[in-house]
Design an enzyme around this catalytic site. Structure first.
Site, short mmCIF file in Angstrom:
data_model
loop_
_atom_site.label_atom_id
_atom_site.label_comp_id
_atom_site.label_asym_id
_atom_site.label_seq_id
_atom_site.Cartn_x
_atom_site.Cartn_y
_atom_site.Cartn_z
N ASP A 98 40.20 0.89 16.10
CA ASP A 98 38.81 0.47 16.20
C ASP A 98 37.91 1.65 15.85
OD1 ASP A 98 39.15 -2.16 16.73
OD2 ASP A 98 38.20 -2.15 18.71
N ASN A 130 41.03 -4.57 15.62
CA ASN A 130 40.42 -5.86 15.25
C ASN A 130 39.05 -5.70 14.58
OD1 ASN A 130 38.97 -5.13 17.52
ND2 ASN A 130 39.62 -6.87 18.76
N HIS A 131 38.46 -4.51 14.61
CA HIS A 131 37.21 -4.30 13.89
C HIS A 131 37.44 -3.85 12.45
CE1 HIS A 131 33.88 -4.67 16.91
NE2 HIS A 131 34.95 -4.79 17.67
N HIS A 181 46.97 -2.72 18.68
CA HIS A 181 45.62 -2.81 19.22
C HIS A 181 45.49 -3.93 20.23
CE1 HIS A 181 41.36 -4.04 19.40
NE2 HIS A 181 41.15 -2.76 19.34
#
Length: 242
Positions: A98, A130-131, A181
């Site tokens: 992230d 996830n970003h 993550h």
């Protein structure tokens, strides 16, 4: 190794205006100026980087990601740290995944990490968060940062590079430590399921890749025998809204 697709297979003009004389040490020196001067980088301050150098960096690091496995197999000693979210001053201390969005210095953070990955490809390993996803970074600020400081095409280059990132790592410490993550998935039966994931890839709305990046364990939900779907639902919502 599985699922290797080289970025050089992209159209010839994709990186046409990147800097052919790019030097990663020079870029690192630029990025470390605030740390060397013992001056924090404030939210309204930025490190001005040549966009041609950034494009050359993206090209080089994308190829390195794809030369390495989707599931990295690493041996100690190794430090595991993470969730920087654009906080450049924190990056001077720790980093993992992230990397972009929310904080004011996403470009500085990701360029620093990519530059060190290029310089030390077998010593620094970056996992996808996830970003590191087109839809999410479009909603949480990284796209705006790229457009305001450079242009939308640079954000698209970063997004394509994120699609090349490894998804998980297994640390051979006595037994095994599995790093990702998000969390475990009902689609994950053996580690070969991760090894066989072909990159580059965009994050799907469900399935193994989605769970690796989005499925966080939740003790309350586990105690109540319910499935934690909050983050996956949020991911699906991003897909629908964008």
């Amino acid at each position: 190794m599985t699922g290797k697709i080289s970025v050089v297979d992209l159209p010839q003009n994709y990186f046409a205006d990147s800097n052919a004389s790019f030097n990663v040490d020079t870029l690192i020196d630029q990025l470390l100026v605030p740390e060397i001067n013992k001056q924090p980088l404030y939210p309204n301050q930025y490190i001005k980087l040549d966009v041609r150098d950034i494009k050359a960096l993206i090209q080089k690091v994308s190829n390195i990601f794809l030369e390495q496995d989707t599931l990295l197999e690493l041996r100690p000693p190794i430090n595991i740290v993470g969730d920087i979210h654009g906080q450049f001053n924190d990056l001077m201390r720790v980093f993992e995944y992230d990397y972009v969005d929310r904080g004011p210095h996403s470009i500085e953070v990701i360029c620093t990490l990519f530059a060190y990955k290029v310089k030390y490809p077998e010593n620094i390993f970056l996992l996808r968060g996830n970003h590191e996803d087109k839809k999410v970074s479009m909603s949480y600020g990284f796209r705006d940062d790229c457009i305001n400081r450079y242009d939308e095409f640079l954000w698209r280059l970063f997004s394509d590079c994120f699609d090349c990132l490894p998804l998980s790592a297994v640390l051979l410490v006595g037994g095994t430590v599995l790093c990702m993550h998000g969390g475990l998935s009902p689609y994950l039966h053996t580690l070969d399921d991760i090894r066989q994931i072909v990159r580059p890839l965009e994050v799907p709305v469900e399935g193994l890749v989605c769970d690796i990046l989005w499925s966080d364990p939740d003790p309350w939900l586990e105690q109540n025998g319910e499935k934690n779907v909050e983050k996956m639902e949020r991911k699906r919502q991003f897909e629908e809204e964008t």
